[in-house]
Design a protein around this motif. Structure first.
Motif, PDB file in Angstrom:
ATOM      1  N   ALA A 254      -7.352  -5.652  -1.651  1.00 21.32           N
ATOM      2  CA  ALA A 254      -5.954  -6.163  -1.426  1.00 21.32           C
ATOM      3  C   ALA A 254      -4.802  -4.952  -1.783  1.00 21.32           C
ATOM      4  CB  ALA A 254      -5.966  -7.349  -2.473  1.00 21.32           C
ATOM      5  N   THR A 255      -3.718  -5.285  -1.555  1.00 22.81           N
ATOM      6  CA  THR A 255      -2.671  -4.408  -1.931  1.00 22.81           C
ATOM      7  C   THR A 255      -2.151  -4.825  -3.426  1.00 22.81           C
ATOM      8  OG1 THR A 255      -1.935  -3.983   0.161  1.00 22.81           O
ATOM      9  CG2 THR A 255      -0.479  -3.400  -1.498  1.00 22.81           C
ATOM     10  N   ASP A 256      -1.978  -3.760  -4.321  1.00 22.97           N
ATOM     11  CA  ASP A 256      -1.313  -4.244  -5.587  1.00 22.97           C
ATOM     12  C   ASP A 256       0.274  -4.275  -5.388  1.00 22.97           C
ATOM     13  OD1 ASP A 256       0.087  -3.971  -8.129  1.00 22.97           O
ATOM     14  OD2 ASP A 256      -1.735  -2.707  -8.860  1.00 22.97           O
ATOM     15  N   PRO A 257       0.790  -5.600  -5.576  1.00 21.72           N
ATOM     16  CA  PRO A 257       2.294  -5.640  -5.395  1.00 21.72           C
ATOM     17  C   PRO A 257       3.271  -4.699  -6.166  1.00 21.72           C
ATOM     18  CG  PRO A 257       1.379  -7.305  -6.717  1.00 21.72           C
ATOM     19  CD  PRO A 257       0.293  -6.689  -6.130  1.00 21.72           C
ATOM     20  N   ASN A 258       2.650  -4.205  -7.258  1.00 25.04           N
ATOM     21  CA  ASN A 258       3.629  -3.393  -8.247  1.00 25.04           C
ATOM     22  C   ASN A 258       3.485  -1.920  -7.762  1.00 25.04           C
ATOM     23  OD1 ASN A 258       4.173  -5.615 -10.042  1.00 25.04           O
ATOM     24  ND2 ASN A 258       2.028  -5.320 -10.735  1.00 25.04           N
ATOM     25  N   THR A 259       2.325  -1.385  -6.952  1.00 22.62           N
ATOM     26  CA  THR A 259       2.393  -0.024  -6.710  1.00 22.62           C
ATOM     27  C   THR A 259       2.464   0.182  -5.208  1.00 22.62           C
ATOM     28  OG1 THR A 259      -0.102  -0.223  -6.866  1.00 22.62           O
ATOM     29  CG2 THR A 259       1.102   0.462  -8.877  1.00 22.62           C
ATOM     30  N   GLY A 260       1.890  -0.962  -4.567  1.00 27.09           N
ATOM     31  CA  GLY A 260       1.835  -0.774  -2.982  1.00 27.09           C
ATOM     32  C   GLY A 260       0.592  -0.244  -2.610  1.00 27.09           C
ATOM     33  N   ARG A 261      -0.089   0.202  -3.859  1.00 27.54           N
ATOM     34  CA  ARG A 261      -1.544   0.891  -3.213  1.00 27.54           C
ATOM     35  C   ARG A 261      -2.609  -0.308  -3.440  1.00 27.54           C
ATOM     36  NH1 ARG A 261      -0.966   6.421  -3.494  1.00 27.54           N
ATOM     37  NH2 ARG A 261       0.965   7.235  -4.336  1.00 27.54           N
ATOM     38  N   GLY A 262      -3.929   0.324  -3.117  1.00 27.78           N
ATOM     39  CA  GLY A 262      -5.032  -0.579  -3.308  1.00 27.78           C
ATOM     40  C   GLY A 262      -5.147  -1.042  -4.598  1.00 27.78           C
ATOM     41  N   SER A 263      -5.750  -2.323  -4.764  1.00 30.37           N
ATOM     42  CA  SER A 263      -5.776  -3.124  -5.988  1.00 30.37           C
ATOM     43  C   SER A 263      -7.082  -2.662  -6.805  1.00 30.37           C
ATOM     44  CB  SER A 263      -5.638  -4.539  -6.124  1.00 30.37           C
ATOM     45  OG  SER A 263      -6.599  -4.993  -5.041  1.00 30.37           O
ATOM     46  N   LEU A 264      -8.099  -1.991  -5.961  1.00 32.86           N
ATOM     47  CA  LEU A 264      -9.371  -1.677  -6.731  1.00 32.86           C
ATOM     48  C   LEU A 264      -9.636  -0.445  -6.902  1.00 32.86           C
ATOM     49  CD1 LEU A 264     -11.573  -4.318  -5.059  1.00 32.86           C
ATOM     50  CD2 LEU A 264     -10.592  -4.517  -7.237  1.00 32.86           C
ATOM     51  N   TYR A 265      -9.385   0.328  -5.769  1.00 33.17           N
ATOM     52  CA  TYR A 265      -9.584   1.963  -5.630  1.00 33.17           C
ATOM     53  C   TYR A 265      -8.586   2.875  -5.516  1.00 33.17           C
ATOM     54  CZ  TYR A 265     -13.890  -0.838  -4.535  1.00 33.17           C
ATOM     55  OH  TYR A 265     -14.998  -2.009  -4.472  1.00 33.17           O
TER      56      TYR A 265
END
Length: 320
Positions: A254-265
Motif C-alpha cells: 500500500a501507499t503511505d498517505p503521509n510520504t507517498g511511498r510504500g508503506s512497508l518497504y
C-alpha cells in the motif's frame, strides 16, 4: 537465441522484438494461471511469523488452483491476462529482441568472431537486455501484480488489495495519485530480478542446447529447444525466486498517505531484510513450484516459438 552459425549478418532488433514479443504472448496465455497462484503464494503470510498448525488459504499449487477456480472461476486464474500480454510484448520483446544484437555489438567492439560462442559475452548481453527491458516494462509489471493479487472473494485475500477495472484504469489511477514515481515504484527490484534471470536464462539456454546437439546428438529442432528450455528454466527459477518475491511485495504494498511511498518497504534491500527476519530464509522461495510451473512451460513455449520464428525470418531475409 542461438549463436550465429554460418553468417555474421547483424541481427535485426526490430524483427527480434516482434518474434520475442509474439512468442512470449503465446506462452503467457497458457502460463498466466501459474503466475496468479505464484503471486498469491508469495504474498501470503507477508511479514507474519508462521505459527505451527495455523491454517493457510493457499497450501500448494494444486490446492490453490482448485480454490481459485471454485471461488472465482476461470476469470480468477486468468486475472491480469490483458496486462500480461502488454507486459510480455514490451518486456520479452525488448529482452529477447536485444539479446543477439547486443552480443553482435560486443563481439564487434572486442573484434572477436560472433560465430564462436563466448559465455561471458552471452551473460553480459542477457543481463543488459534484461535490465533495459525491466526498466521499460516496470509499470506494467506493477499493475499486473496488483491485478493478479486482487480478489472479490474476501476469504481468499492475501496482501494489500488494489482494485482496478482494467490495465489502463490502473495506470491512470496510479499516475493520478502518485505520479511517475508511483508507476515506477519497485523498478530497482524489477531490474535486479530480470537482469539476474536474463543473465542466466539466455546464456544457459544457449549452452544446454549446444551440449544436447554436440554431446547428445540431438537435431537442432523442437525437441532440443524444448529440453533446453526445461533445463535452463529450472536454474533460472532458482536464481530469480528471491528477487521475484521482493518485486512482488514491493509492487503490491500500500501507499503511505503521509510520504507517498510504500508503506512497508523502503527499498529492495529493506524488503529482503524484513522478509528474512520475520519469515525466515525459506520465505524467499515461497511459491517456487508455481514459479517453475510458470517459468518452465513459459520458457519452453517462448523459445520453441522463438526459434521457429527466427528460422522463418532468416529465410525471408535471405531472399532479399
Amino acid at each position: 537465441m542461438t549463436a550465429p552459425a554460418a553468417t555474421t549478418r547483424k541481427p535485426s532488433a526490430v524483427l527480434g522484438f516482434i518474434a520475442g514479443g509474439m512468442a512470449a504472448c503465446g506462452a503467457v496465455t497458457i502460463t498466466n494461471p501459474a503466475e496468479v497462484i505464484k503471486t498469491r503464494l508469495q504474498l501470503q503470510g507477508e511479514l507474519t511469523r508462521q505459527v505451527p498448525g495455523s491454517k493457510r488459504i493457499y497450501t500448494n499449487f494444486g490446492q490453490a488452483m482448485a480454490h481459485i477456480l471454485r471461488h472465482e472461476g476461470i476469470r480468477g486464474v486468468q486475472r491480469g491476462l490483458g496486462c500480461a500480454y502488454m507486459y510480455q510484448l514490451l518486456m520479452n520483446g525488448t529482452r529477447l529482441g536485444l539479446y543477439d544484437p547486443i552480443k553482435y555489438q560486443i563481439h564487434s567492439f572486442l573484434r572477436t568472431d560472433p560465430a564462436k560462442p563466448s559465455y561471458l559475452v552471452n551473460i553480459v548481453a542477457g543481463g543488459t537486455g534484461g535490465v533495459l527491458s525491466a526498466f521499460l516494462a516496470s509499470p506494467l509489471f506493477l499493475v499486473k501484480t496488483r491485478l493478479q493479487s486482487y480478489t472479490s472473494h474476501e476469504p481468499s485475500r492475501v496482501g494489500h488489495q488494489h482494485y482496478y477495472r482494467h490495465t489502463l484504469h490502473a495506470l491512470g489511477s496510479i499516475y493520478k495519485a502518485e505520479g511517475i514515481r508511483g508507476l515506477y515504484r519497485g523498478v530497482d527490484a524489477s531490474m535486479l530480478r530480470t537482469g539476474m534471470g536474463s543473465s542466466v536464462q539466455l546464456p544457459l539456454y544457449d549452452f544446454v542446447k549446444q551440449q544436447l546437439i554436440q554431446v547428445g546428438n540431438l537435431e537442432n529442432g523442437s525437441l532440443c529447444h524444448g529440453l533446453s528450455s526445461l533445463i535452463s528454466g529450472f536454474f533460472v527459477c532458482m536464481v530469480m525466486n528471491p528477487f521475484d518475491i521482493i518485486s512482488t511485495r514491493m509492487f503490491n504494498q500500500a501507499t503511505d498517505p503521509n510520504t507517498g511511498r510504500g508503506s512497508l518497504y523502503k527499498s529492495p534491500l529493506d524488503c529482503f531484510l524484513k522478509t528474512v527476519k520475520t519469515e525466515g530464509v525459506t520465505a524467499l522461495y515461497k511459491g517456487f513450484t508455481a514459479h517453475y510451473l510458470r517459468i518452465g512451460p513459459h520458457t519452453i513455449f517462448t523459445f520453441v516459438f522463438m526459434e521457429q520464428t527466427k528460422k522463418l525470418v532468416d529465410q525471408w531475409r535471405n531472399k532479399f
